[in-house]
Design an enzyme around this catalytic site. Structure first.
Site, PDB file in Angstrom:
ATOM      1  N   HIS A 157     -46.785 -40.728  88.595  1.00  0.00           N
ATOM      2  CA  HIS A 157     -45.633 -40.051  87.013  1.00  0.00           C
ATOM      3  C   HIS A 157     -44.348 -39.521  87.764  1.00  0.00           C
ATOM      4  CE1 HIS A 157     -48.504 -38.767  83.962  1.00  0.00           C
ATOM      5  NE2 HIS A 157     -49.889 -39.494  84.936  1.00  0.00           N
ATOM      6  N   ASP A 364     -35.954 -37.610  88.630  1.00  0.00           N
ATOM      7  CA  ASP A 364     -37.492 -37.311  87.664  1.00  0.00           C
ATOM      8  C   ASP A 364     -37.445 -38.410  87.636  1.00  0.00           C
ATOM      9  OD1 ASP A 364     -38.921 -34.999  87.018  1.00  0.00           O
ATOM     10  OD2 ASP A 364     -38.040 -33.951  85.838  1.00  0.00           O
TER      11      ASP A 364
HETATM   12  P1  ADQ Z   1     -43.173 -31.636  86.349  1.00  0.00           P
HETATM   13  O1  ADQ Z   1     -42.399 -31.915  87.314  1.00  0.00           O
HETATM   14  O2  ADQ Z   1     -44.218 -31.086  85.850  1.00  0.00           O
HETATM   15  O3  ADQ Z   1     -43.949 -33.148  85.977  1.00  0.00           O
HETATM   16  P2  ADQ Z   1     -42.102 -32.153  83.236  1.00  0.00           P
HETATM   17  O4  ADQ Z   1     -42.354 -33.739  82.853  1.00  0.00           O
HETATM   18  O5  ADQ Z   1     -40.625 -31.677  83.185  1.00  0.00           O
HETATM   19  O6  ADQ Z   1     -42.219 -31.905  84.586  1.00  0.00           O
HETATM   20  O7  ADQ Z   1     -43.274 -31.428  82.423  1.00  0.00           O
HETATM   21  C1  ADQ Z   1     -43.159 -29.869  82.615  1.00  0.00           C
HETATM   22  C2  ADQ Z   1     -44.507 -29.205  82.085  1.00  0.00           C
HETATM   23  O8  ADQ Z   1     -44.046 -28.193  81.928  1.00  0.00           O
HETATM   24  C3  ADQ Z   1     -43.163 -29.251  80.459  1.00  0.00           C
HETATM   25  O9  ADQ Z   1     -44.430 -29.746  79.482  1.00  0.00           O
HETATM   26  C4  ADQ Z   1     -42.916 -27.799  80.354  1.00  0.00           C
HETATM   27  O10 ADQ Z   1     -42.597 -27.260  79.157  1.00  0.00           O
HETATM   28  C5  ADQ Z   1     -43.808 -26.959  81.049  1.00  0.00           C
HETATM   29  N1  ADQ Z   1     -42.968 -26.072  81.394  1.00  0.00           N
HETATM   30  C6  ADQ Z   1     -42.406 -26.036  82.479  1.00  0.00           C
HETATM   31  N2  ADQ Z   1     -41.736 -24.971  82.672  1.00  0.00           N
HETATM   32  C7  ADQ Z   1     -42.727 -23.859  81.700  1.00  0.00           C
HETATM   33  C8  ADQ Z   1     -42.419 -22.138  81.724  1.00  0.00           C
HETATM   34  N3  ADQ Z   1     -41.817 -21.360  81.837  1.00  0.00           N
HETATM   35  N4  ADQ Z   1     -43.402 -22.078  80.982  1.00  0.00           N
HETATM   36  C9  ADQ Z   1     -44.221 -23.280  80.125  1.00  0.00           C
HETATM   37  N5  ADQ Z   1     -44.610 -24.430  80.696  1.00  0.00           N
HETATM   38  C10 ADQ Z   1     -43.579 -24.896  81.413  1.00  0.00           C
HETATM   39  C11 ADQ Z   1     -44.326 -35.103  86.415  1.00  0.00           C
HETATM   40  C12 ADQ Z   1     -43.351 -35.164  87.219  1.00  0.00           C
HETATM   41  C13 ADQ Z   1     -42.785 -35.618  85.564  1.00  0.00           C
HETATM   42  C14 ADQ Z   1     -43.067 -36.690  84.076  1.00  0.00           C
HETATM   43  C15 ADQ Z   1     -44.697 -35.530  84.466  1.00  0.00           C
HETATM   44  C16 ADQ Z   1     -45.021 -35.994  83.424  1.00  0.00           C
HETATM   45  O11 ADQ Z   1     -42.538 -34.885  87.335  1.00  0.00           O
HETATM   46  O12 ADQ Z   1     -41.223 -36.921  85.923  1.00  0.00           O
HETATM   47  O13 ADQ Z   1     -42.332 -35.884  83.207  1.00  0.00           O
HETATM   48  O14 ADQ Z   1     -45.413 -35.305  85.354  1.00  0.00           O
HETATM   49  O15 ADQ Z   1     -45.547 -37.528  83.461  1.00  0.00           O
END
Ligand code: ADQ
Length: 472
Positions: A157, A364
């Site tokens: 991921h 990311d």
């Molecule tokens: P993350 O680094 O956690 O995931 P991301 O893909 O941006 O990053 O997902 C974060 C999730 O958390 C999103 O669905 C977002 O809506 C939710 N989120 C963030 N802030 C929030 C808040 N304040 N309240 C509620 N929800 C919140 C890892 C990798 C990424 C990759 C994913 C999936 O680092 O690059 O996209 O896995 O593979």
């Protein structure tokens, strides 16, 4: 249909036995697990005095889960240690934050063995096994050593770092060789896969043939498979009371000002300090925008046990305070910095209210927030996504305003451009991005991976996957 066993570090099940945090892996895997009558195996999130390997079975929203508890030492060395202090920073190109310690590596090996020993008895001959993320890279090899000949896939991921960084890890060769026990290794983008291939070519006695690596008697398919949203489910938030209330409250409180929104886990990979500095530069260089815009940055804390995360929290408190101190007026606060989580429906409303989605990670793997921002826009009057060129999502969402997150000037220009963008251009860019978010959703992602796992020879090379755009 063959049964799927999905294995990840955490299985997110809350105390009522429902799958929690439906925005994450839970959503991604739920469909495939339900359809195949599969099992999701992993750590419960709970501690135990002494590891016994006892499995707790539950059913949550039609998904069977099997979880184990780990010891405090496991969490220190494997999770807070090797996963979050060694691999996470290294895989996000932050060698300066990478901590190398034998205890961490030992804990990582121990917990991976515990996973292999415990999940082993659940595996039947024809099961497909899908292992997730950097926490569990050696698990495939450990299962092979225990005699499992099933089809086993791995999905990363995060980014895969360039070889020149990866070699900082003692035992890097052993780690990558262990990955070559998997039949399929999935990456979000061309760039991460290419970095993996570069390492194999430079450091292993293995043969690369197109998108395959041949190592000893085993062939691994290297698959580009960008993760998507559960777009239909996310968009079902439109019109819900929570979404409407969040959107209305935010717009009312903005009293005509344009809203720039960022939503990120509080993590140094997300480029938050640089983003705040870019916004500060925007206000300095474009005084006409003062009192006309504000930045709403939502960033719930994560991994608070790790010192570098405590540091970033302190830095952001100080930066937001100094920007507000310098620019705020009696009825205008330029940065609203919020350290809490919101429901999916509320997030939909918040994204919808914002004229600009500002998503500027330094690195990311993918970044799902960028896709959520696109999905939440009104196609008739959409906001503009300003996106880092170093997010995996940039390969698919190439109609965003793409910026360099290391350059505050480039980011400030990108925000200004987004704020000034005419409706026709906003619509055209949004249309192109929405198509990708709708067609390459989370079902598409899991079906693509599973199809490759079942029949790798039929896996189409990523012609159809715009992730190829990352080659440019
Ligand atoms: P993350 O680094 O956690 O995931 P991301 O893909 O941006 O990053 O997902 C974060 C999730 O958390 C999103 O669905 C977002 O809506 C939710 N989120 C963030 N802030 C929030 C808040 N304040 N309240 C509620 N929800 C919140 C890892 C990798 C990424 C990759 C994913 C999936 O680092 O690059 O996209 O896995 O593979």
């Amino acid at each position: 249909m063959r049964r799927l066993i999905a294995i990840s570090n955490r299985v997110q099940v809350d105390h009522e036995g429902e799958t929690a945090n439906r925005g994450g892996l839970a959503v991604a895997l739920a469909v495939a697990l339900r359809e195949s009558n599969g099992i999701w195996f992993g750590w419960s999130g709970e501690l135990t005095e002494e590891f016994t390997g006892q499995i707790t079975f539950r059913r949550a929203e039609g998904v069977a889960t099997a979880t184990i508890d780990l010891e405090a030492q496991d969490i220190d060395e494997y999770y807070n240690g090797f996963a979050n202090r060694t691999l996470w920073p290294l895989f996000h190109y932050r060698l300066d934050l990478t901590e190398i310690a034998r205890d961490y590596a030992g804990g990582y090996a121990r917990v991976n063995s515990r996973f292999a020993d415990t999940v082993g008895p659940l595996i039947e001959t024809d099961d497909l096994i899908w292992v997730h993320d950097y926490h569990l890279m050696p698990l495939g090899r450990l299962l092979r050593e225990r005699g499992f000949d099933n089809r086993i896939g791995f999905f990363l991921h995060t980014p895969w770092p360039p070889p020149s960084l990866l070699v900082s890890l003692p035992d890097h060769r052993q780690l990558v060789e262990s990955l070559l026990s998997y039949d399929v290794i999935g990456f979000h983008s061309y760039e991460w896969r290419q970095a993996f291939m570069d390492y194999v070519a430079a450091h292993l006695d293995a043969r690369l043939e197109g998108d395959r690596v041949i190592f000893g008697a085993r062939t691994s398919l290297l698959l580009i498979c960008p993760i998507g949203l559960d777009t239909a489910e996310f968009c079902a938030a439109e019109g819900t009371p929570a979404a409407v209330e969040a959107e209305t409250r935010l717009i009312d409180s903005a009293v005509g000002k344009d809203i720039i929104v960022g939503v990120d886990r509080l993590d140094y990979s997300k480029g938050l300090q640089e983003r705040f500095s870019a916004y500060e530069l925007l206000l300095t260089s474009r005084p006409d925008l003062c009192e006309k815009v504000f930045l709403l940055q939502i960033a719930p804390p994560s991994r608070g046990d790790v010192p570098s995360y405590q540091q970033i929290r302190a830095d952001l408190n100080s930066l937001s305070g100094s920007i507000n101190g310098e620019f705020a007026g009696i009825d205008w606060v330029p940065v609203r910095y919020v350290n809490k989580g919101y429901s999916r429906d509320q997030l939909f409303g918040i994204y919808r209210a914002a004229r600009v989605g500002l998503i500027t990670p330094l690195r990311d793997g993918m970044n799902l927030v960028a896709k959520e921002y696109v999905a939440a826009q009104d196609p008739a009057d959409p906001g503009v996504l300003v996106l880092s060129c170093f997010a995996g999502a940039a390969a698919q969402l190439d109609s965003a305003v793409i910026v360099n997150p290391h350059s505050t000037e480039d980011m400030a220009d990108g925000i200004a451009r987004a704020l000034a963008m005419p409706l026709s251009e906003r619509r055209a860019r949004h249309k192109a991005m929405l198509e990708s978010v709708e067609t390459q959703d989370v079902r598409w992602w899991s079906q693509r991976f599973m199809a490759a796992l079942i029949a790798p020879d039929d896996a189409p090379e990523p012609g159809r996957v715009p992730a190829d755009a990352a080659q440019k």
